[in-house]
Design an enzyme around this catalytic site. Structure first.
Site, PDB file in Angstrom:
ATOM      1  N   GLU A  75       0.408  -1.183   0.081  1.00 49.77           N
ATOM      2  CA  GLU A  75       0.269   0.064   0.251  1.00 49.77           C
ATOM      3  C   GLU A  75       0.434   1.277   0.161  1.00 49.77           C
ATOM      4  O   GLU A  75       0.658   2.274  -0.748  1.00 49.77           O
ATOM      5  CB  GLU A  75      -0.957  -0.074   0.930  1.00 49.77           C
ATOM      6  CG  GLU A  75      -2.449   1.394   1.260  1.00 49.77           C
ATOM      7  CD  GLU A  75      -3.139   1.021   2.065  1.00 49.77           C
ATOM      8  OE1 GLU A  75      -3.529   1.664   2.680  1.00 49.77           O
ATOM      9  OE2 GLU A  75      -2.441   0.499   3.236  1.00 49.77           O
ATOM     10  N   ASP A  76       1.881   1.231   0.787  1.00 47.09           N
ATOM     11  CA  ASP A  76       2.709   2.463   0.301  1.00 47.09           C
ATOM     12  C   ASP A  76       4.153   2.305   0.191  1.00 47.09           C
ATOM     13  O   ASP A  76       4.101   3.437   0.566  1.00 47.09           O
ATOM     14  CB  ASP A  76       2.775   2.660   2.376  1.00 47.09           C
ATOM     15  CG  ASP A  76       1.567   2.688   3.023  1.00 47.09           C
ATOM     16  OD1 ASP A  76       0.757   3.307   2.596  1.00 47.09           O
ATOM     17  OD2 ASP A  76       1.749   2.387   3.978  1.00 47.09           O
TER      18      ASP A  76
END
Length: 580
Positions: A75-76
């Site tokens: 996600e990051d």
């Protein structure tokens, strides 16, 4: 940071292959998150490292620890699924993707509109579908939430309350349902001051001194109790005080008219003994020296809670007649009470981590919740889910000893429907602990409930106001809907038969009318004949003459024979095309 990694790798239960896997995943995560900072100003890698350490302390396997270290990378960071699969395998990718999906969940409980309600339901579906596939996904998420709560003060105020409320209403109850009492209590206590700051301040102001007083009392009394047990030949592995968690304590004080003195387990004595036999022997010795408080002896060993919790509880008049709760359990029971489903992870003799599946009774509710969410209408909102699955639980028993796990406030109607739909429909009465009770009686932990069954299914519409569980309401409503449909169907058949008769009669009448049916004295269907003397046709002005045995003879009003007739036999007549 490296100190935490060293602590994880120093775990004697990990072999060299396990340690190598953890080290490699840490290296990949550290590189991926390099130059990223948290709101606290710390390097981002501190977060996955703390969550991984948390799970290592619970005894989770190396695969889960590795997935935890990577749980934010998809996600990051720029890391892609193919890289994780190639470097660390499909199992780790599956766990990381599962947690990534949960990371996008945002729970909004305050007066959600239709869109928000739908989003909440869909979010919960994602969470529990993931749990059903692999329970380790939610364990990683709980560890993630735990560290986020520890660092919550770095968030903006609005986010603090939202995250804390989500923790209090979703994540802490999940931990409770999984038997993870310590994590549940800690999550609640971290969320408590953010969600209910005034209540938290009141509790600290009014109860903190009592905490200290009772803790000091137990520290002095504990050695005396331990000596009595040792003198009786019972080995005590550990004896310590257990202070009740703040949020749990506040909830209990609320149920006791805000009087802390009525809460006997503010600080309890916990005794760990080697085996089940020693548990009961210890209980006997304690009761020999200290009078038990009536009605407060609970055997959760013979009758475990639905989440697997086992222990003996007794409340006694201890030294100087002070009332104290005592909990007695084995080391395994204690491990399960603290860590719940995580306690099922164990090591084989060879030292290789092996994941044991949790017992079905402890995770059956996940499948039930999945089904519940599938059938739930989005406009119903999240409250029903919270009542049926996340609120305080009680458990009651059938006369055969089968346990039913229900929300607090449930009654015999809820209990009957929890056993079987037909039993609920035929419910006529109930006995609780051998005594007849009203159907709206609130059940308590440990109640034995006997359902009195009638012969004919006949739920009452009043039950819809009385039941607590959505499942019972749904089944009652379904019964009434089915009965209504049966009635409509029955009425529909009768109506169709009636319509067919009317249509048939109408067709006959219309056919006759088309031939020129006379309406005599305002009536149709009378026996008549058309007079041959004047042979009236449709549209002519007519009158009727009552003959002796051939009915009414229809004549033109101008017919000479009609003028000779007496007035009593003359009848009004006309033609009509209207069906009667």
């Amino acid at each position: 940071m490296l100190n935490l990694l060293e602590k994880i790798l120093d775990n004697p239960n990990f072999n060299e292959t396990d340690k190598a896997l953890i080290q490699r995943t840490y290296n990949a995560a550290e590189l991926a998150h390099r130059d990223q900072k948290r709101l606290s100003g710390e390097d981002y890698i501190t977060h996955p490292l703390n969550t991984a350490y948390f799970l290592s302390e619970l005894g989770l396997d190396a695969t889960t620890i590795a997935a935890c270290l990577l749980h934010d990378t998809l996600e990051d960071t720029s890391i892609k699924p193919d890289y994780i699969k190639q470097e660390f395998g499909q199992e780790i990718l599956f766990l990381v993707e599962g947690v990534t999906k949960l990371g996008k969940i945002e729970y909004s409980p305050n007066q959600p509109n239709k869109k928000t309600a739908l989003e909440n339901i869909n979010s919960l579906k994602k969470m529990f579908f993931a749990m059903a596939e692999d329970i380790r996904v939610i364990l990683i998420k709980l560890a993630d939430r735990y560290h986020n709560m520890e660092t919550l003060k770095s968030q903006p105020k609005e986010a603090q309350k939202r995250i804390a409320l989500e923790t209090l209403e979703i994540y802490a109850p999940i931990a409770a349902r999984l038997g993870m009492g310590r994590i549940k209590g800690q999550l609640e206590d971290m969320a408590f001051p953010y969600v209910y700051p005034e209540e938290y301040t009141w509790l600290i102001k009014n109860v903190l001194d009592k905490y200290t007083d009772r803790k000091e009392y137990i520290e002095k009394t504990g050695p005396l109790i331990k000596r009595r047990l040792n003198d009786a030949g019972i080995k005590v592995i550990d004896l310590h005080s257990r202070a009740k968690y703040h949020y749990s304590l506040y909830q209990k004080i609320k149920r006791h008219d805000m009087d802390p003195e009525k809460v006997f387990d503010l600080v309890a004595i916990r005794i760990i003994v080697p085996d089940i036999k020693s548990c009961y022997e210890a209980l006997g010795i304690i009761h020999k020296h200290y009078k038990p408080f009536p009605g407060l002896i609970k055997d959760y060993i013979a009758l475990p809670k639905p989440n697997g919790y086992q222990s003996l509880h007794t409340t006694i008049f201890c030294e100087r007649s002070r009332i104290v709760e005592v909990q007695i359990r084995t080391p395994d029971m204690h491990d399960h009470a603290e860590n719940g489903i995580a306690a099922h992870w164990a090591y084989s003799e060879g030292g290789k981590k092996k994941v044991f599946k949790a017992e079905m009774k402890e995770t059956k509710w996940i499948a039930q919740l999945n089904q519940f969410l599938q059938e739930m209408k989005p406009q119903e909102g999240i409250e029903k889910v919270k009542i049926d699955f996340f609120k305080n639980r009680i458990f009651a028993f059938t006369p055969k000893g089968d346990v039913k796990d229900l929300p607090e406030g449930s009654n015999p109607i809820d209990f009957a429907y929890a056993i079987h739909t037909d039993l609920g429909h035929t419910l006529k009465g109930a006995k609780v602990n051998g005594k007849i009770v009203q159907l709206n009686y609130n059940l308590h932990n440990g109640d034995v409930v006997e359902i009195i069954k009638g012969k004919i299914p006949k739920p009452s519409s009043d039950w819809l106001r009385m039941v607590k569980t959505t499942e019972a309401k749904k089944k009652i409503k379904a019964w009434f809907t089915a009965e209504e449909n049966k009635l409509k169907e029955s009425q529909g058949i009768e109506e169709k038969v009636r319509e067919k008769k009317i249509q048939k009669k109408t067709r006959v009448i219309v056919e006759v009318v088309k031939k020129g049916t006379p309406v005599i004295q305002g009536q149709t269907g009378l026996m008549y004949k058309i007079a041959k003397c004047c042979n009236p046709k449709l549209g002519d002005k007519i009158k009727g003459y009552m003959t002796v045995n051939q009915g009414v003879s229809i004549h033109l009003t101008s017919c000479s024979n009609l003028k000779k007739a007496t007035g009593k036999r003359l009848l009004s007549a006309s033609w009509s095309l209207r069906s009667k």
